[in-house]
Scaffold this active site. Structure first.
Site, PDB file in Angstrom:
ATOM      1  N   GLU A  61       1.040  -0.477  -5.182  1.00 27.52           N
ATOM      2  CA  GLU A  61       0.005   0.543  -5.379  1.00 27.52           C
ATOM      3  C   GLU A  61       0.748   1.880  -5.397  1.00 27.52           C
ATOM      4  O   GLU A  61       1.097   2.436  -4.354  1.00 27.52           O
ATOM      5  CB  GLU A  61      -1.031   0.500  -4.253  1.00 27.52           C
ATOM      6  CG  GLU A  61      -2.239   1.375  -4.519  1.00 27.52           C
ATOM      7  CD  GLU A  61      -2.330   2.575  -3.578  1.00 27.52           C
ATOM      8  OE1 GLU A  61      -2.988   3.560  -3.957  1.00 27.52           O
ATOM      9  OE2 GLU A  61      -1.742   2.537  -2.501  1.00 27.52           O
TER      10      GLU A  61
ATOM     11  N   ASP B 193       0.826  -1.201   0.000  1.00 25.19           N
ATOM     12  CA  ASP B 193       0.000   0.000   0.000  1.00 25.19           C
ATOM     13  C   ASP B 193       0.865   1.258   0.000  1.00 25.19           C
ATOM     14  O   ASP B 193       1.930   1.304   0.624  1.00 25.19           O
ATOM     15  CB  ASP B 193      -0.894  -0.016   1.241  1.00 25.19           C
ATOM     16  CG  ASP B 193      -1.867   1.141   1.276  1.00 25.19           C
ATOM     17  OD1 ASP B 193      -2.675   1.240   0.332  1.00 25.19           O
ATOM     18  OD2 ASP B 193      -1.815   1.932   2.227  1.00 25.19           O
TER      19      ASP B 193
END
Length: 611
Positions: free
Chosen positions: A337, A294
């Site tokens: 990401e 993330d």
């Protein structure tokens, strides 16, 4: 434990030594808190009275052995920092924690579960030449348990429902939003306190192992979101662990994230070992097939802001992390990401890259959704929003995603984003998803998108399965199921990173909003023709090099999907020549047709499907 490797930031298995482990007839507790004056262990086994750990010189390590402690007991560390101030902390390397708002660690033996997924583990791969169709989900809100006060099913209970659903809908992988223990439901797991402890919301660690095992035995891969950027501010967690900033920066400008959490300081080698070991832990001990990391942009640039410059130590951490994970698990997926244009994210570390296998294509996602939100009279103006992605696609190994981030907090769901009224949204969504399948790049879709969820996602409610009683939603769900089946079956769609397997057959129909894409190489090709305007295009012609014959294997406007075209009625024809073939088609508004073409080796002059 090789402490020199720990001090040098080279360890990927620190969890095997740190935390609470059985050593013969005793449980040994080990923690690292270099600036602490003293540390005591309190727990169920000593009636929550302080038993002080032994400090190992100036090494920063504290340890204690207990013959009274046993598996299943709760415990905490009472850490006295400089000046004698005491704070209770959970174990940073604890394998299990109690359910929030509790904050105790729990002694846990990871070896209690035996996996039965050897066949999967031997044959798995990172998907570069295979279908990768990921179903992203939040375990607590996929389906909710009416018999639980929080609505949660346990890990293995979810697996029993999830496996047949994923198989029926032809998903190859599932991606789980973070399962590391976290105090606040509304963080969705992205602000952690227990980086080695699966959340107690859905059961015990052994039940999560069984969850992964059950999916593997059904030949479904399991990916988990991993958060190496920041951690929760709760006092019992990592914040000021030894009474001073240990895992975080010591100033607010770099130490506090945009979410109000604490940023990890990746220049500290002890922190590198902690995160490297946590990432390896989920792959090694739980058999996860990949990690989606993330907020990678917040590692590449200071606070994710390119104007602040590159964060060199965080980039070195990423390279070391990915290289070490790939050395230990060469067949797993490492997914970034990342919203930046920083080069080489998916290049191997030995070629100067960051070492990820895939990068989310956030530019493709934004351009695609903006195009379909646009009224049709302006789509000619925005025509090349759908072609721009192929201008940069070959720079990285991209994964196409419609994730949870696109369906929350006032953003509207994917179906809602389509222009127009309720019924007019469905044909556009069907055509858009065919475009997604035809576009190179592995695929990801968040739960609820597959049946046309209309309510924005929240972790507090289960998906609106009741909408499937409406024929238009049920038909959309069956359409997505068939589209996924075709994707999984057709090998031409699996070679995403070889330019020979993609070509624009037509990308200059700006006024008509028509596009044509070809996928495949050699004797077979899949060709898709799209009309994204609100008008029927009755006389569209497309010439393709070579002599081809074919059939229509899917049309987004067929009546079985609640469209207007009777399934079986041919609205296209192909005329074969020696050097080229010409397709003529009538294209309904907001539609796409998928043709399976094979080369005509005899080069007969003409064949025609009846209109």
């Amino acid at each position: 434990m090789n402490r020199q490797d720990f001090y040098d930031g080279k360890m990927f298995d620190a969890y095997q030594y740190m935390g609470a482990h059985r050593k013969g007839d005793v449980i040994e507790f080990v923690t690292y808190a270099p600036r602490a004056e003293k540390i005591a262990v309190i727990g169920e086994f000593n009636d929550w009275t302080e038993e002080f750990m032994e400090k190992d010189g100036q090494s920063g390590f504290f340890s204690m052995k207990s013959s009274a402690a046993k598996e299943g007991d709760m415990y905490k560390y009472c850490i006295y920092g400089p000046g004698g101030r005491m704070q209770e902390h959970c174990d940073p390397y604890g394998f299990e924690m109690e359910l929030r708002p509790g904050a105790c660690s729990i002694i846990c033996d990871l070896k209690q579960y035996e996996f039965h997924d050897k066949k999967w583990m031997v044959n798995r791969n990172n998907g570069k030449h295979s279908p990768v169709n990921i179903y992203e989900m939040h375990l607590g809100s996929w389906r909710q348990n009416p018999d639980d006060e929080n609505g949660w099913y346990e890990y293995d209970e979810i697996a029993k429902m999830l496996v047949p659903y994923l198989k029926e809908n032809h998903y190859t992988h599932v991606e789980l939003m973070p399962l590391s223990e976290h105090p606040f439901d509304g963080s969705w797991g992205y602000q952690n306190t227990g980086f080695f402890a699966p959340t107690k919301r859905y059961g015990k660690p052994q039940q999560l192992m069984k969850f992964v095992d059950m999916l593997h035995q059904a030949e479904i891969g399991v990916i988990m979101d991993f958060v190496p950027v920041h951690f929760a501010v709760d006092g019992y967690g990592l914040r000021l662990y030894d009474g001073t900033p240990l895992y975080e920066y010591d100033n607010k400008d770099t130490g506090e994230s945009e979410w109000g959490s604490c940023n990890f300081i990746h220049s500290r080698r002890e922190v590198k070992c902690f995160l490297q070991s946590a990432a390896n832990y989920w792959l090694e001990e739980y058999h996860f097939d990949g990690l989606r990391m993330d907020a990678v942009s917040r590692l590449i640039y200071w606070q994710g802001d390119e104007r602040r410059g590159v964060n060199g130590t965080a980039i070195e951490f990423l390279k070391d992390l990915n290289l070490g994970l790939k050395q230990r698990h060469p067949d797993v997926m490492l997914i970034a990401e990342d919203s930046t244009s920083y080069p080489g994210v998916t290049k191997p570390v030995y070629e100067g890259g960051l070492g990820f296998d895939y990068k989310w294509d956030l530019g493709w996602m934004h351009d695609t959704l903006e195009y379909f939100q646009t009224p049709p009279e302006y789509r000619s103006r925005d025509y090349h929003k759908l072609t721009f992605s192929m201008m940069y696609f070959w720079n990285e190994q991209y994964l196409l995603e419609f994730s949870h981030d696109e369906v929350v907090h006032g953003k509207a769901t994917i179906l809602q984003k389509m222009y127009g009224d309720y019924e007019g949204k469905f044909p556009q969504a069907r055509a858009m998803y065919l475009y997604m399948i035809m576009h190179p790049g592995k695929k990801l879709n968040f739960m609820g998108n597959e049946f046309g969820q209309l309510r924005e996602w929240t972790e507090k409610q289960e998906q609106d399965w009741s909408v499937l009683k409406y024929p238009i939603h049920d038909a959309f769900h069956h359409y997505m199921e068939e589209l996924n089946r075709i994707y999984q079956k057709e090998t031409a769609l699996h070679e995403d990173y070889d330019p020979d397997y993609f070509r624009w057959l037509d990308c200059h129909q700006e006024e008509r909003c028509i596009y044509a894409i070809g996928r495949g190489a050699g004797e077979m090709m899949l060709a898709a023709v799209f009309n994204f305007s609100d008008r029927e295009q009755e006389d569209y012609e497309l010439e393709i090099d070579g002599s081809w014959e074919g059939k229509c294997i899917l049309h987004t406007d067929w009546d079985c999907w609640s469209g207007e075209t009777p399934k079986g009625k041919e609205i296209w024809e192909i005329e074969r020549g020696k050097e080229t073939s010409k397709i003529t088609a009538a294209l309904p508004p907001y539609s796409g047709m998928l043709l399976e073409l094979t080369r005509d080796k005899k080069k007969t002059l003409k064949t025609k499907n009846k209109k």
